[in-house]
Design a protein around this motif. Structure first.
Motif, PDB file in Angstrom:
ATOM      1  N   LEU A   1     -10.832  -6.759 -16.172  1.00 58.38           N
ATOM      2  CA  LEU A   1      -9.437  -6.422 -16.410  1.00 58.38           C
ATOM      3  C   LEU A   1      -8.756  -6.187 -15.066  1.00 58.38           C
ATOM      4  N   PRO A   2      -7.558  -6.722 -14.868  1.00 60.07           N
ATOM      5  CA  PRO A   2      -6.874  -6.472 -13.587  1.00 60.07           C
ATOM      6  C   PRO A   2      -6.686  -4.972 -13.366  1.00 60.07           C
ATOM      7  N   PRO A   3      -7.123  -4.457 -12.230  1.00 61.07           N
ATOM      8  CA  PRO A   3      -6.993  -3.018 -11.981  1.00 61.07           C
ATOM      9  C   PRO A   3      -5.593  -2.650 -11.500  1.00 61.07           C
ATOM     10  N   ALA A   4      -5.227  -1.396 -11.682  1.00 62.09           N
ATOM     11  CA  ALA A   4      -3.979  -0.908 -11.079  1.00 62.09           C
ATOM     12  C   ALA A   4      -4.132  -0.977  -9.562  1.00 62.09           C
ATOM     13  N   PRO A   5      -3.143  -1.502  -8.861  1.00 61.78           N
ATOM     14  CA  PRO A   5      -3.278  -1.639  -7.403  1.00 61.78           C
ATOM     15  C   PRO A   5      -3.165  -0.293  -6.688  1.00 61.78           C
ATOM     16  N   ARG A   6      -3.743  -0.232  -5.496  1.00 57.44           N
ATOM     17  CA  ARG A   6      -3.509   0.899  -4.601  1.00 57.44           C
ATOM     18  C   ARG A   6      -2.197   0.635  -3.851  1.00 57.44           C
ATOM     19  N   LEU A   7      -1.659   1.671  -3.214  1.00 53.57           N
ATOM     20  CA  LEU A   7      -0.519   1.451  -2.333  1.00 53.57           C
ATOM     21  C   LEU A   7      -0.956   0.703  -1.080  1.00 53.57           C
ATOM     22  N   GLY A   8      -2.002   1.216  -0.413  1.00 55.46           N
ATOM     23  CA  GLY A   8      -2.512   0.588   0.799  1.00 55.46           C
ATOM     24  C   GLY A   8      -1.573   0.753   1.975  1.00 55.46           C
ATOM     25  N   GLU A   9      -2.088   0.429   3.165  1.00 51.23           N
ATOM     26  CA  GLU A   9      -1.246   0.446   4.368  1.00 51.23           C
ATOM     27  C   GLU A   9      -1.770  -0.504   5.432  1.00 51.23           C
ATOM     28  N   THR A  10      -2.861  -1.203   5.123  1.00 48.49           N
ATOM     29  CA  THR A  10      -3.418  -2.178   6.068  1.00 48.49           C
ATOM     30  C   THR A  10      -3.700  -3.479   5.325  1.00 48.49           C
ATOM     31  N   ALA A  11      -3.772  -4.567   6.088  1.00 53.76           N
ATOM     32  CA  ALA A  11      -4.072  -5.876   5.502  1.00 53.76           C
ATOM     33  C   ALA A  11      -4.525  -6.817   6.601  1.00 53.76           C
ATOM     34  N   SER A  12      -5.311  -7.808   6.214  1.00 54.84           N
ATOM     35  CA  SER A  12      -5.765  -8.834   7.150  1.00 54.84           C
ATOM     36  C   SER A  12      -5.602 -10.189   6.483  1.00 54.84           C
TER      37      SER A  12
ATOM     38  N   SER B   1      -3.595  -4.624  -2.829  1.00 54.48           N
ATOM     39  CA  SER B   1      -2.761  -3.431  -2.827  1.00 54.48           C
ATOM     40  C   SER B   1      -1.285  -3.850  -2.748  1.00 54.48           C
ATOM     41  N   ILE B   2      -0.396  -2.899  -2.987  1.00 51.96           N
ATOM     42  CA  ILE B   2       1.027  -3.188  -2.871  1.00 51.96           C
ATOM     43  C   ILE B   2       1.350  -3.675  -1.454  1.00 51.96           C
ATOM     44  N   PHE B   3       0.766  -3.014  -0.457  1.00 46.91           N
ATOM     45  CA  PHE B   3       1.034  -3.433   0.912  1.00 46.91           C
ATOM     46  C   PHE B   3       0.490  -4.836   1.178  1.00 46.91           C
ATOM     47  N   GLU B   4      -0.699  -5.159   0.676  1.00 42.98           N
ATOM     48  CA  GLU B   4      -1.273  -6.486   0.896  1.00 42.98           C
ATOM     49  C   GLU B   4      -0.404  -7.571   0.259  1.00 42.98           C
ATOM     50  N   ARG B   5       0.184  -7.283  -0.896  1.00 41.26           N
ATOM     51  CA  ARG B   5       1.074  -8.266  -1.523  1.00 41.26           C
ATOM     52  C   ARG B   5       2.298  -8.514  -0.652  1.00 41.26           C
ATOM     53  N   LEU B   6       2.885  -7.433  -0.156  1.00 37.88           N
ATOM     54  CA  LEU B   6       4.066  -7.579   0.689  1.00 37.88           C
ATOM     55  C   LEU B   6       3.707  -8.197   2.033  1.00 37.88           C
ATOM     56  N   PHE B   7       2.562  -7.832   2.561  1.00 38.57           N
ATOM     57  CA  PHE B   7       2.098  -8.391   3.829  1.00 38.57           C
ATOM     58  C   PHE B   7       1.947  -9.907   3.722  1.00 38.57           C
ATOM     59  N   ALA B   8       1.291 -10.362   2.654  1.00 46.46           N
ATOM     60  CA  ALA B   8       1.060 -11.794   2.497  1.00 46.46           C
ATOM     61  C   ALA B   8       2.372 -12.560   2.413  1.00 46.46           C
ATOM     62  N   ALA B   9       3.368 -11.973   1.762  1.00 46.24           N
ATOM     63  CA  ALA B   9       4.641 -12.669   1.587  1.00 46.24           C
ATOM     64  C   ALA B   9       5.576 -12.481   2.778  1.00 46.24           C
ATOM     65  N   LEU B  10       5.673 -11.257   3.303  1.00 43.65           N
ATOM     66  CA  LEU B  10       6.593 -10.996   4.404  1.00 43.65           C
ATOM     67  C   LEU B  10       6.118 -11.636   5.702  1.00 43.65           C
ATOM     68  N   SER B  11       4.828 -11.669   5.922  1.00 41.27           N
ATOM     69  CA  SER B  11       4.327 -12.321   7.126  1.00 41.27           C
ATOM     70  C   SER B  11       4.274 -13.815   6.927  1.00 41.27           C
TER      71      SER B  11
END
Length: 443
Positions: free
Chosen positions: A252-263, A274-284
């Motif tokens: 089952l898809p888990p609830a995401p973390r907020l996060g603050e790092t991504a690679s 995480s929420i940050f990883e989603r934004l990181f992938a799109a914004l970068s």
């Protein structure tokens, strides 16, 4: 006083006999043969720019460290011929890189980025794009915006940097974490379907038959108006449904973390980010710098998006995922029936690749294709749907509505991108293997 030293008339003849030629002249001659397609990388006299030589030709084409015979100011006839051949062989990549440079400069202007020298910042990325994607295609403006924005992120003065700083603030992160928990606790259940399952399936088939010709507006509108994408996405809450499509590693898809790092090299599957990883992938990767939204609003919007069907915010995006999930069944090995034009065209693009035919025809481990690529070939539908989701998510953040006339370009373009990535991986592995064999033989 002795007479002044005079050059012996035999000296030039000796030089000529050795066949040595100025390296710069050899490069200039080979470069001119590439024609007007490399003008964006050339100076006024038609020679490669100094930065072209420094950033592209020397490190990526000539490689004088690995080929010391090509490094001197003058070259033997054999070395000159080899250098000429290397530049000529790279002509297609260099022409494509020049075209990509024009696309990146245009994206830079659209995004109103003025920092730094574009040649320094973009030349090597343009050559990388040329090698991995070929010349610019229909979605070149999107890809160019992705690259330009990613490079701009390095300065730190960006919306993504603001998001990161906000998530590192303990008070803000606590508040946003509570907001995320509440949103997932209140996730809406599947809404009532506007049509029966059979009617919806017929409309999906009609859309997939019509969209390659650009005539799919009517069935696509029916699917959007009937919330068919949301209805299909709600079924991903069943055990293993999203996992089967390659969107999560969990039943089952888990609830995401907020996060603050991504690679970028190690991003999880879409529904596991995480929420940050989603934004990181799109914004970068190309979100406009003038979104008219601050970091906190952006995070709040992404939290809401993560609770929606397909974890996408717009119904046209969800319908595109539904269509992609259906059309990509044509990529499954051994599938004979191809009910729509979209199925047939995707299957034809996939199975005409020689490496695909070889990997699927021969027993596992005997295809000659590296095991990691064979795995990707056998599970290509999952990779296809992951990339489709990423494209749609990025479009939403860039506030790019999906025109019905663009649906086929999107579905086909995602597969083209997957194929080009696999080709490049194979090419890289082959070159690396050849280099290792050369080193072994020279030892």
């Amino acid at each position: 006083m002795s007479a002044p030293l005079k050059l012996s008339p035999s000296a030039p003849a000796a030089e000529s006999a050795e066949g040595r030629r100025p390296r710069a002249l050899v490069i200039a001659e080979a470069w001119r043969e590439l024609g007007p397609g490399v003008a964006a990388l050339s100076n006024g006299s038609g020679r490669p720019l100094a930065r072209t030589l420094k950033l592209i030709l020397d490190p990526l084409v000539i490689r004088p460290v690995q080929n010391p015979g090509l490094a001197g100011g003058t070259l033997t006839s054999d070395a000159a011929a080899e250098l000429h051949d290397r530049i000529r062989a790279a002509g297609g990549d260099l022409t494509a890189a020049a075209a990509w440079f024009l696309e990146l400069k245009a994206a830079r202007r659209r995004l109103r980025i003025t920092d730094g020298n574009p040649q320094e910042k973009y030349f090597q990325r343009c050559f990388e794009l040329a090698r991995t994607s070929g010349p610019p295609s229909a979605d070149a403006d999107v890809v160019a915006a992705e690259v330009v924005t990613e490079i701009a992120e390095a300065s730190g003065d960006s919306l993504l940097a603001q998001v990161r700083e906000l998530l590192r603030d303990e008070t803000a992160a606590t508040r946003l974490g509570e907001e995320l928990g509440d949103a997932w606790a209140r996730r809406p259940g599947p809404g009532p379907a506007a049509a029966s399952a059979s009617e919806s399936a017929e409309t999906v088939a009609a859309a997939l038959d019509a969209c390659p010709t650009g005539d799919g507006s009517a069935p696509l509108s029916l699917l959007v108006d009937g919330s068919a994408g949301s209805t299909a996405g709600a079924r991903l809450a069943d055990d293993g449904a999203a996992q089967q499509l390659g969107l999560t590693r969990h039943l089952l898809p888990p609830a995401p973390r907020l996060g603050e790092t991504a690679s970028k090299r190690d991003l999880p599957l879409p529904f596991d980010r995480s929420i940050f990883e989603r934004l990181f992938a799109a914004l970068s990767g190309g979100a406009r710098v003038d979104l008219g939204i601050d970091a906190e609003e952006l995070i709040a919007a992404e939290i809401v998006r993560s609770t929606s069907a397909w974890q996408l915010g717009e119904e046209d995006s969800r319908v595109a995922m539904l269509l992609g999930a259906e059309a990509s069944t044509a990529l499954d090995a051994g599938r004979a029936a191809q009910p729509t034009a979209a199925h047939r065209l995707l299957a034809a693009r996939w199975h005409r690749e020689a490496y695909v035919r070889r990997a699927l025809r021969l027993p596992e481990g005997a295809s000659g294709v590296p095991a990691s690529v064979v795995d990707d070939i056998r599970t290509v539908r999952r990779g296809y749907l992951r990339r489709l989701w990423v494209r749609l998510h990025g479009r939403e953040l860039r506030e790019q509505p999906l025109d019905p006339r663009d649906v086929w370009d999107l579905l086909d373009g995602v597969l083209r991108s997957v194929v080009m990535d696999q080709r490049q991986r194979l090419k890289t592995m082959m070159v690396r293997g050849a280099d290792e064999r050369e080193a072994t033989e020279a030892a």
